[in-house]
Write a protein that holds these residues in place. Structure first.
Motif, PDB file in Angstrom:
ATOM      1  N   ARG A   1      40.651  29.348 -10.876  1.00  0.00           N
ATOM      2  CA  ARG A   1      41.544  30.100 -11.811  1.00  0.00           C
ATOM      3  C   ARG A   1      40.824  31.375 -12.280  1.00  0.00           C
ATOM      4  NH1 ARG A   1      46.712  30.777 -13.037  1.00  0.00           N
ATOM      5  NH2 ARG A   1      47.189  31.343 -15.162  1.00  0.00           N
ATOM      6  N   TRP A   2      41.517  32.763 -11.917  1.00  0.00           N
ATOM      7  CA  TRP A   2      40.743  33.773 -12.492  1.00  0.00           C
ATOM      8  C   TRP A   2      41.643  34.510 -13.560  1.00  0.00           C
ATOM      9  CZ3 TRP A   2      35.981  34.952 -10.416  1.00  0.00           C
ATOM     10  CH2 TRP A   2      35.690  34.371  -9.541  1.00  0.00           C
ATOM     11  N   ILE A   3      40.577  34.818 -14.630  1.00  0.00           N
ATOM     12  CA  ILE A   3      41.527  35.774 -15.644  1.00  0.00           C
ATOM     13  C   ILE A   3      40.697  37.116 -15.710  1.00  0.00           C
ATOM     14  CG2 ILE A   3      41.820  35.976 -18.203  1.00  0.00           C
ATOM     15  CD1 ILE A   3      42.887  33.712 -16.997  1.00  0.00           C
ATOM     16  N   ALA A   4      41.890  38.084 -15.833  1.00  0.00           N
ATOM     17  CA  ALA A   4      41.472  39.783 -15.418  1.00  0.00           C
ATOM     18  C   ALA A   4      41.854  40.271 -16.580  1.00  0.00           C
ATOM     19  CB  ALA A   4      41.989  40.281 -14.216  1.00  0.00           C
ATOM     20  N   TYR A   5      41.495  41.367 -17.158  1.00  0.00           N
ATOM     21  CA  TYR A   5      41.777  42.317 -17.962  1.00  0.00           C
ATOM     22  C   TYR A   5      41.758  44.014 -17.649  1.00  0.00           C
ATOM     23  CZ  TYR A   5      42.050  38.882 -21.729  1.00  0.00           C
ATOM     24  OH  TYR A   5      42.208  37.920 -22.580  1.00  0.00           O
ATOM     25  N   PHE A   6      42.880  44.369 -17.438  1.00  0.00           N
ATOM     26  CA  PHE A   6      43.015  45.632 -16.707  1.00  0.00           C
ATOM     27  C   PHE A   6      43.454  46.816 -17.630  1.00  0.00           C
ATOM     28  CE2 PHE A   6      47.102  43.770 -16.336  1.00  0.00           C
ATOM     29  CZ  PHE A   6      47.916  44.800 -16.566  1.00  0.00           C
ATOM     30  N   SER A   7      43.056  47.915 -17.256  1.00  0.00           N
ATOM     31  CA  SER A   7      43.721  49.013 -17.927  1.00  0.00           C
ATOM     32  C   SER A   7      44.719  50.054 -17.246  1.00  0.00           C
ATOM     33  CB  SER A   7      42.715  49.877 -18.779  1.00  0.00           C
ATOM     34  OG  SER A   7      43.103  51.105 -19.344  1.00  0.00           O
ATOM     35  N   LYS A   8      45.707  50.305 -18.003  1.00  0.00           N
ATOM     36  CA  LYS A   8      46.722  51.334 -17.272  1.00  0.00           C
ATOM     37  C   LYS A   8      46.250  52.713 -17.349  1.00  0.00           C
ATOM     38  CE  LYS A   8      50.862  48.239 -17.565  1.00  0.00           C
ATOM     39  NZ  LYS A   8      52.094  48.082 -17.995  1.00  0.00           N
ATOM     40  N   ASP A   9      45.358  53.183 -18.342  1.00  0.00           N
ATOM     41  CA  ASP A   9      44.616  53.960 -18.413  1.00  0.00           C
ATOM     42  C   ASP A   9      43.896  54.696 -17.309  1.00  0.00           C
ATOM     43  OD1 ASP A   9      45.574  54.169 -20.981  1.00  0.00           O
ATOM     44  OD2 ASP A   9      43.836  53.689 -21.911  1.00  0.00           O
ATOM     45  N   TYR A  10      43.726  53.825 -16.351  1.00  0.00           N
ATOM     46  CA  TYR A  10      42.918  53.953 -15.197  1.00  0.00           C
ATOM     47  C   TYR A  10      43.921  53.363 -14.040  1.00  0.00           C
ATOM     48  CZ  TYR A  10      38.812  55.178 -17.902  1.00  0.00           C
ATOM     49  OH  TYR A  10      38.121  55.655 -19.035  1.00  0.00           O
ATOM     50  N   SER A  11      44.469  54.424 -13.325  1.00  0.00           N
ATOM     51  CA  SER A  11      45.510  54.127 -12.160  1.00  0.00           C
ATOM     52  C   SER A  11      45.019  53.404 -11.141  1.00  0.00           C
ATOM     53  CB  SER A  11      46.314  55.425 -11.759  1.00  0.00           C
ATOM     54  OG  SER A  11      45.229  56.395 -11.221  1.00  0.00           O
ATOM     55  N   GLN A  12      43.721  53.286 -10.881  1.00  0.00           N
ATOM     56  CA  GLN A  12      43.174  52.546  -9.399  1.00  0.00           C
ATOM     57  C   GLN A  12      43.147  51.005  -9.713  1.00  0.00           C
ATOM     58  OE1 GLN A  12      41.315  54.836 -11.425  1.00  0.00           O
ATOM     59  NE2 GLN A  12      41.100  56.821 -10.337  1.00  0.00           N
TER      60      GLN A  12
END
Length: 253
Positions: free
Chosen positions: A143-154
């Motif tokens: 099971r993987w946990i990720a934190y992403f930012s919409k400030d970087y569209s990639q």
């Protein structure tokens, strides 16, 4: 006969050209990672990702330098022969993930289409001064946990983990065996080119078997006897213990 040879040469040329991958990146990302490669073996490793909203390349530090021809010979020593503890490199192009590796004097690869089902959460945290949102998925027996930012569209991230509404800043499994944290992100527009034609293509099952044989059996080595064989077999057994915790515990799930 000459016409036949020319035809064969043309076909080979077209095949090799078809294996050449190129794309124009928009970002270059540096990740620091803590990898539990075996039950009693943890290793810190730097990784690089260069890519855009569709295509990307991901590899550990030394292989990145080798593949992008940034590592030159020093004091007469060819440092491109150096390899990372995490040996595999990835290129995703047109929705297909290419995984490739150099093992001893062999170059092998496989392709797959990775499908991830992410669940987004409202939890957020700051990573390197950037607000990031939490997501989770189950893949490869973890099971993987990720934190992403919409400030970087990639919509890309470490290894094969893509498809979120922004760049992944942190990724880890719930056992914390594999933990990637973004250290630096910058604009990057140098065209990426790589020729996969030099790598023999297998399906994933045969690739994994071949990789295991190259790394943990005497395959490809000259015949050995007596003390030399016993010492070599002992070294292989130690390697099996050191590297008995692959990122993909279940490669086909």
């Amino acid at each position: 006969m000459k016409k036949l040879l020319l035809l064969v040469a043309l076909v080979l040329s077209l095949f090799i050209t078809a294996q050449k991958i190129n794309f124009k990146p928009t970002v270059k990302v540096e990740y620091n990672a803590s990898l539990k490669l075996g039950e009693k073996y943890r290793h810190d490793q730097k990784f690089f990702l260069i890519g855009n909203s569709e295509d990307y390349y991901f590899a550990a530090d030394q292989n990145y330098l080798n593949d992008t021809k940034q590592y030159k010979a020093k004091n007469g020593i060819d440092l491109t022969m150096l390899r990372d503890y995490f040996k595999e490199r990835l290129i995703e192009k047109n929705g297909i993930t290419n995984v490739f590796v150099n093992v001893i004097d062999s170059k092998i690869r496989y392709q797959e289409k990775v499908v991830l089902k992410w669940v987004l959460y409202s939890d957020t945290k700051m990573i390197n001064g950037v607000k990031c949102q939490m997501a989770a998925t189950n893949k490869y027996g973890r099971r993987w946990i990720a934190y992403f930012s919409k400030d970087y569209s990639q919509p890309v991230g470490p290894y094969k983990f893509t498809g979120l509404p922004g760049l992944i800043f942190e990724l880890y499994d719930t056992r914390d065996d594999y933990h990637f944290t973004l250290a630096k992100v910058e604009k990057y527009t140098d065209e990426f080119e790589f020729n996969l034609g030099q790598y023999k293509n297998f399906d994933k099952a045969k690739y994994l078997k071949a990789k295991y044989n190259y790394e943990f059996t005497p395959a490809g080595m000259p015949p050995m006897e007596g003390d030399m064989k016993r010492e070599y077999d002992s070294a292989l057994e130690k390697l099996k213990v050191m590297y008995n915790n692959p990122l993909e515990l279940k490669p086909f799930e």
